[in-house]
Design a protein around this motif. Sequence first.
Motif, PDB file in Angstrom:
ATOM      1  N   LEU A  56       0.820  -1.208   0.000  1.00 17.70           N
ATOM      2  CA  LEU A  56       0.000   0.000   0.000  1.00 17.70           C
ATOM      3  C   LEU A  56       0.857   1.263   0.000  1.00 17.70           C
ATOM      4  O   LEU A  56       0.545   2.232  -0.695  1.00 17.70           O
ATOM      5  N   HIS A  57       1.930   1.259   0.768  1.00 17.59           N
ATOM      6  CA  HIS A  57       2.806   2.433   0.840  1.00 17.59           C
ATOM      7  C   HIS A  57       3.488   2.674  -0.505  1.00 17.59           C
ATOM      8  O   HIS A  57       3.629   3.823  -0.952  1.00 17.59           O
ATOM      9  N   THR A  58       3.894   1.593  -1.169  1.00 17.53           N
ATOM     10  CA  THR A  58       4.520   1.713  -2.483  1.00 17.53           C
ATOM     11  C   THR A  58       3.528   2.253  -3.511  1.00 17.53           C
ATOM     12  O   THR A  58       3.865   3.128  -4.320  1.00 17.53           O
ATOM     13  N   MET A  59       2.296   1.749  -3.478  1.00 15.79           N
ATOM     14  CA  MET A  59       1.261   2.212  -4.404  1.00 15.79           C
ATOM     15  C   MET A  59       0.910   3.672  -4.147  1.00 15.79           C
ATOM     16  O   MET A  59       0.713   4.458  -5.082  1.00 15.79           O
ATOM     17  N   MET A  60       0.843   4.055  -2.881  1.00 17.63           N
ATOM     18  CA  MET A  60       0.530   5.432  -2.523  1.00 17.63           C
ATOM     19  C   MET A  60       1.614   6.379  -3.045  1.00 17.63           C
ATOM     20  O   MET A  60       1.325   7.468  -3.565  1.00 17.63           O
ATOM     21  N   ASN A  61       2.855   5.967  -2.938  1.00 18.06           N
ATOM     22  CA  ASN A  61       3.973   6.760  -3.451  1.00 18.06           C
ATOM     23  C   ASN A  61       3.848   6.949  -4.964  1.00 18.06           C
ATOM     24  O   ASN A  61       4.045   8.053  -5.484  1.00 18.06           O
ATOM     25  N   ALA A  62       3.488   5.876  -5.670  1.00 21.32           N
ATOM     26  CA  ALA A  62       3.335   5.945  -7.120  1.00 21.32           C
ATOM     27  C   ALA A  62       2.204   6.887  -7.516  1.00 21.32           C
ATOM     28  O   ALA A  62       2.360   7.734  -8.409  1.00 21.32           O
ATOM     29  N   VAL A  63       1.054   6.777  -6.843  1.00 21.66           N
ATOM     30  CA  VAL A  63      -0.089   7.641  -7.148  1.00 21.66           C
ATOM     31  C   VAL A  63       0.259   9.101  -6.887  1.00 21.66           C
ATOM     32  O   VAL A  63      -0.055   9.990  -7.688  1.00 21.66           O
ATOM     33  N   GLY A  64       0.942   9.376  -5.771  1.00 21.04           N
ATOM     34  CA  GLY A  64       1.326  10.746  -5.434  1.00 21.04           C
ATOM     35  C   GLY A  64       2.268  11.359  -6.449  1.00 21.04           C
ATOM     36  O   GLY A  64       2.122  12.527  -6.827  1.00 21.04           O
ATOM     37  N   CYS A  65       3.240  10.583  -6.916  1.00 20.55           N
ATOM     38  CA  CYS A  65       4.207  11.081  -7.911  1.00 20.55           C
ATOM     39  C   CYS A  65       3.545  11.326  -9.262  1.00 20.55           C
ATOM     40  O   CYS A  65       3.837  12.314  -9.944  1.00 20.55           O
ATOM     41  N   ILE A  66       2.655  10.418  -9.653  1.00 21.53           N
ATOM     42  CA  ILE A  66       1.931  10.592 -10.917  1.00 21.53           C
ATOM     43  C   ILE A  66       1.073  11.850 -10.867  1.00 21.53           C
ATOM     44  O   ILE A  66       1.024  12.643 -11.822  1.00 21.53           O
ATOM     45  N   LEU A  67       0.404  12.059  -9.736  1.00 22.66           N
ATOM     46  CA  LEU A  67      -0.433  13.238  -9.576  1.00 22.66           C
ATOM     47  C   LEU A  67       0.410  14.513  -9.614  1.00 22.66           C
ATOM     48  O   LEU A  67      -0.022  15.545 -10.161  1.00 22.66           O
ATOM     49  N   ALA A  68       1.614  14.461  -9.051  1.00 24.07           N
ATOM     50  CA  ALA A  68       2.506  15.621  -9.077  1.00 24.07           C
ATOM     51  C   ALA A  68       2.825  16.025 -10.510  1.00 24.07           C
ATOM     52  O   ALA A  68       2.865  17.222 -10.841  1.00 24.07           O
ATOM     53  N   VAL A  69       3.026  15.044 -11.371  1.00 20.08           N
ATOM     54  CA  VAL A  69       3.293  15.327 -12.787  1.00 20.08           C
ATOM     55  C   VAL A  69       2.044  15.910 -13.447  1.00 20.08           C
ATOM     56  O   VAL A  69       2.116  16.918 -14.170  1.00 20.08           O
ATOM     57  N   VAL A  70       0.890  15.299 -13.202  1.00 28.54           N
ATOM     58  CA  VAL A  70      -0.364  15.750 -13.814  1.00 28.54           C
ATOM     59  C   VAL A  70      -0.671  17.200 -13.446  1.00 28.54           C
ATOM     60  O   VAL A  70      -1.058  18.010 -14.301  1.00 28.54           O
ATOM     61  N   LEU A  71      -0.478  17.553 -12.178  1.00 29.84           N
ATOM     62  CA  LEU A  71      -0.793  18.906 -11.722  1.00 29.84           C
ATOM     63  C   LEU A  71       0.190  19.944 -12.230  1.00 29.84           C
ATOM     64  O   LEU A  71      -0.115  21.138 -12.266  1.00 29.84           O
ATOM     65  N   SER A  72       1.389  19.511 -12.621  1.00 29.35           N
ATOM     66  CA  SER A  72       2.446  20.456 -12.985  1.00 29.35           C
ATOM     67  C   SER A  72       2.599  20.662 -14.488  1.00 29.35           C
ATOM     68  O   SER A  72       3.312  21.577 -14.913  1.00 29.35           O
ATOM     69  N   ILE A  73       1.942  19.849 -15.296  1.00 30.47           N
ATOM     70  CA  ILE A  73       2.150  19.907 -16.747  1.00 30.47           C
ATOM     71  C   ILE A  73       1.741  21.250 -17.340  1.00 30.47           C
ATOM     72  O   ILE A  73       2.478  21.852 -18.122  1.00 30.47           O
ATOM     73  N   ARG A  74       0.576  21.750 -16.960  1.00 27.78           N
ATOM     74  CA  ARG A  74       0.004  22.906 -17.646  1.00 27.78           C
ATOM     75  C   ARG A  74       0.045  24.206 -16.850  1.00 27.78           C
ATOM     76  O   ARG A  74      -0.374  25.245 -17.359  1.00 27.78           O
ATOM     77  N   THR A  75       0.527  24.193 -15.630  1.00 32.85           N
ATOM     78  CA  THR A  75       0.466  25.388 -14.794  1.00 32.85           C
ATOM     79  C   THR A  75       1.154  26.591 -15.432  1.00 32.85           C
ATOM     80  O   THR A  75       0.545  27.649 -15.632  1.00 32.85           O
ATOM     81  N   ILE A  76       2.432  26.458 -15.768  1.00 39.24           N
ATOM     82  CA  ILE A  76       3.182  27.578 -16.346  1.00 39.24           C
ATOM     83  C   ILE A  76       2.718  27.891 -17.767  1.00 39.24           C
ATOM     84  O   ILE A  76       2.475  29.065 -18.095  1.00 39.24           O
ATOM     85  N   PRO A  77       2.553  26.893 -18.668  1.00 36.73           N
ATOM     86  CA  PRO A  77       2.055  27.204 -20.016  1.00 36.73           C
ATOM     87  C   PRO A  77       0.701  27.911 -20.013  1.00 36.73           C
ATOM     88  O   PRO A  77       0.472  28.829 -20.809  1.00 36.73           O
ATOM     89  N   ASN A  78      -0.209  27.515 -19.119  1.00 37.32           N
ATOM     90  CA  ASN A  78      -1.530  28.139 -19.057  1.00 37.32           C
ATOM     91  C   ASN A  78      -1.447  29.622 -18.718  1.00 37.32           C
ATOM     92  O   ASN A  78      -2.226  30.437 -19.233  1.00 37.32           O
ATOM     93  N   GLU A  79      -0.503  29.973 -17.839  1.00 36.68           N
ATOM     94  CA  GLU A  79      -0.354  31.370 -17.461  1.00 36.68           C
ATOM     95  C   GLU A  79       0.044  32.221 -18.656  1.00 36.68           C
ATOM     96  O   GLU A  79      -0.412  33.360 -18.799  1.00 36.68           O
ATOM     97  N   TYR A  80       0.884  31.692 -19.518  1.00 37.28           N
ATOM     98  CA  TYR A  80       1.311  32.453 -20.696  1.00 37.28           C
ATOM     99  C   TYR A  80       0.235  32.472 -21.781  1.00 37.28           C
ATOM    100  O   TYR A  80       0.119  33.440 -22.529  1.00 37.28           O
TER     101      TYR A  80
END
Length: 252
Positions: A56-80
């Motif tokens: 469970l801890h390993t899976m939670m780490n994977a989900v958290g890291c994937i979400l970090a990528v998803v949330l960060s993809i468009r933040t800066i490009p969207n502002e421009y």
Amino acid sequence: MWVIMENAFKERMRRKELYIVVGIGIFILLLCGSGTGTITIDGEPITSFDNMFMVLHTMMNAVGCILAVVLSIRTIPNEYERRNSHLIWVRGISQTTYHAGLTLANIFSAMMAMGILYLALAGYIVINSRMDYLACMIPAFLIVCVNVAVASILTSVLSIKLPGMVAGMIGFVVVFVGILHGVLDVYKNIAGGVAGIVLRGLLMMLPDMNGIQAQAQNLMARKTVNVHVILVGVLAIYVISIGLFVCKKKEA
């Protein structure tokens, strides 16, 4: 910078991807944590607390890291793309400060999501009456957040110069290699030729996300913690953060 971060953070909290991925992560935790079985490992049921907590801890780490990528993809490009960056420049705020504020918003959003997953994991611990694990959950959470920060900062920096899809793909590859670092480390000794060389190079450059989460798990289980692995992850954060000073984007 903090005002920029606060506004961007509030915007991240309104994104449905955050709650969808967190919801999926919690569902997986509940699904796996409620299973029963008769298979044993070294005489211990595969569904025992120690074995399931590791999974469970390993899976939670994977989900958290994937979400970090998803949330960060468009933040800066969207502002421009909104064509309002000139409102930032007229206030004397540099691109570096602007990008740093947006990146911090990405990091804190992903950390918040990881915190929710950790609360779900805490529920599993309480249900199994293993209160000894709860005592070190906060420092363990901070250790796992090193992985979240690496994934978030890397994707944010790449999105400054690269299209969102490309930045996201690279971010997912880094997360994939980092999570499977232990498995790939064994495979690199078997693989030969160009594939083996490339794999060795990747494992040398990319942080061991699996090793970092394993140290958080060891801390809660009162086992020996390899601080060196964690420090390498912190060093990776520092090195990647330099990209915020180096990478510049054409002003809108």
